[in-house]
Design a protein around this motif. Sequence first.
Motif, short mmCIF file in Angstrom:
data_model
loop_
_atom_site.label_atom_id
_atom_site.label_comp_id
_atom_site.label_asym_id
_atom_site.label_seq_id
_atom_site.Cartn_x
_atom_site.Cartn_y
_atom_site.Cartn_z
N SER A 221 0.82 -1.21 0.00
CA SER A 221 0.00 0.00 0.00
C SER A 221 0.86 1.26 0.00
CB SER A 221 -0.91 0.02 1.23
OG SER A 221 -0.13 0.04 2.42
N CYS A 222 2.17 1.10 0.08
CA CYS A 222 3.12 2.21 0.04
C CYS A 222 3.07 2.87 -1.34
CB CYS A 222 4.51 1.66 0.34
SG CYS A 222 5.83 2.86 0.47
N PRO A 223 3.01 4.17 -1.47
CA PRO A 223 3.29 5.22 -0.48
C PRO A 223 2.09 5.77 0.26
CG PRO A 223 3.13 6.23 -2.63
CD PRO A 223 2.89 4.77 -2.83
N GLY A 224 1.02 5.03 0.35
CA GLY A 224 -0.18 5.49 1.03
C GLY A 224 -1.13 6.19 0.09
N ALA A 225 -2.43 6.05 0.35
CA ALA A 225 -3.45 6.59 -0.55
C ALA A 225 -3.37 8.09 -0.70
CB ALA A 225 -4.84 6.18 -0.04
N ALA A 226 -3.07 8.81 0.38
CA ALA A 226 -3.02 10.27 0.32
C ALA A 226 -1.89 10.76 -0.57
CB ALA A 226 -2.89 10.87 1.72
N LEU A 227 -0.74 10.14 -0.46
CA LEU A 227 0.39 10.55 -1.28
C LEU A 227 0.22 10.06 -2.72
CD1 LEU A 227 3.03 12.06 -1.29
CD2 LEU A 227 4.20 10.00 -0.49
N THR A 228 -0.36 8.89 -2.89
CA THR A 228 -0.64 8.39 -4.23
C THR A 228 -1.56 9.34 -4.99
OG1 THR A 228 -0.35 6.08 -3.56
CG2 THR A 228 -1.66 6.48 -5.54
N ALA A 229 -2.54 9.90 -4.29
CA ALA A 229 -3.48 10.82 -4.92
C ALA A 229 -2.80 12.10 -5.42
CB ALA A 229 -4.60 11.18 -3.95
N ARG A 230 -1.64 12.40 -4.86
CA ARG A 230 -0.93 13.62 -5.26
C ARG A 230 0.02 13.40 -6.44
NH1 ARG A 230 -0.91 17.26 -0.96
NH2 ARG A 230 -0.04 18.76 -2.43
N LEU A 231 0.20 12.14 -6.84
CA LEU A 231 1.16 11.84 -7.90
C LEU A 231 0.88 12.59 -9.21
CD1 LEU A 231 1.86 8.02 -7.42
CD2 LEU A 231 3.48 9.90 -7.13
#
Length: 253
Positions: A221-231
């Motif tokens: 699940s890395c880098p986490g949903a919140a950080l993934t959404a910022r990609l």
Amino acid sequence: MLLGCLPGLVAVLVLTLCARGAERPAADRLARPVPAREAAAHRAPRPRIVPRTVWLGAAGRVQPPPRYDDKVVAVFLHHTDSPSAYDCADAPEIIRRLYAGQTGARQWDDIGYNFLVDRCGTIYEGRAGGTDRPVTGAHTQGFNHRTAGIAALGTFTEGAIVPRAMTDAIAALVAWKLGLADIDPRAGVRLVSSNSLSRYKAGTTAILPALSGHDAGFMTSCPGAALTARLPEIREQAARLQGRTKARLTAIP
């Protein structure tokens, strides 16, 4: 599966740092250092990078020479799954404990990540070998070659706040690092899996985003949903820093 990365600052660190998705480099992969490509059409300024001596202190140990690839064509983004409300002055200590866990209990030759970024936007050099060189890391199982690993210090699962200073620094770092090989951060790139424990059987050619989350290459699940959404916005910002306008839609060899 949910893989932890750094349980916090404790007297004895038991490291699980996105660990099963980070690949211990083999000694037989040693290669002569290859200089970064001298001329590229879309260079971005080099951001300020704090040298590893700042966080390493006296904790360093004798280690094998760095390994190098010919160039870096992709970046994998991680989070450390550690508390996010740290004082940024403590970042060097956090990184030092991470290093101790990987080189101690896990018996790695060095920290796996090429770079680490704290919530205040400070970029730290991670793995030894030269920040401007294509250093082979140990951050994404199956896809350590021709890539760089960036770790965001903190936990960025769904609902977490991702500091703007952190994403700005990541974008600047990605723009500069990929610009050395004239790679558009929004493009797809071809990477060959070296390990069947990744999402792709060894020898498989995968087309992945030039800026990917750890989960693109490994079951985590890395880098986490919140950080993934910022990609997506990080990719766009990095492309602007390279002076690009139109996105390259075809995969880069």
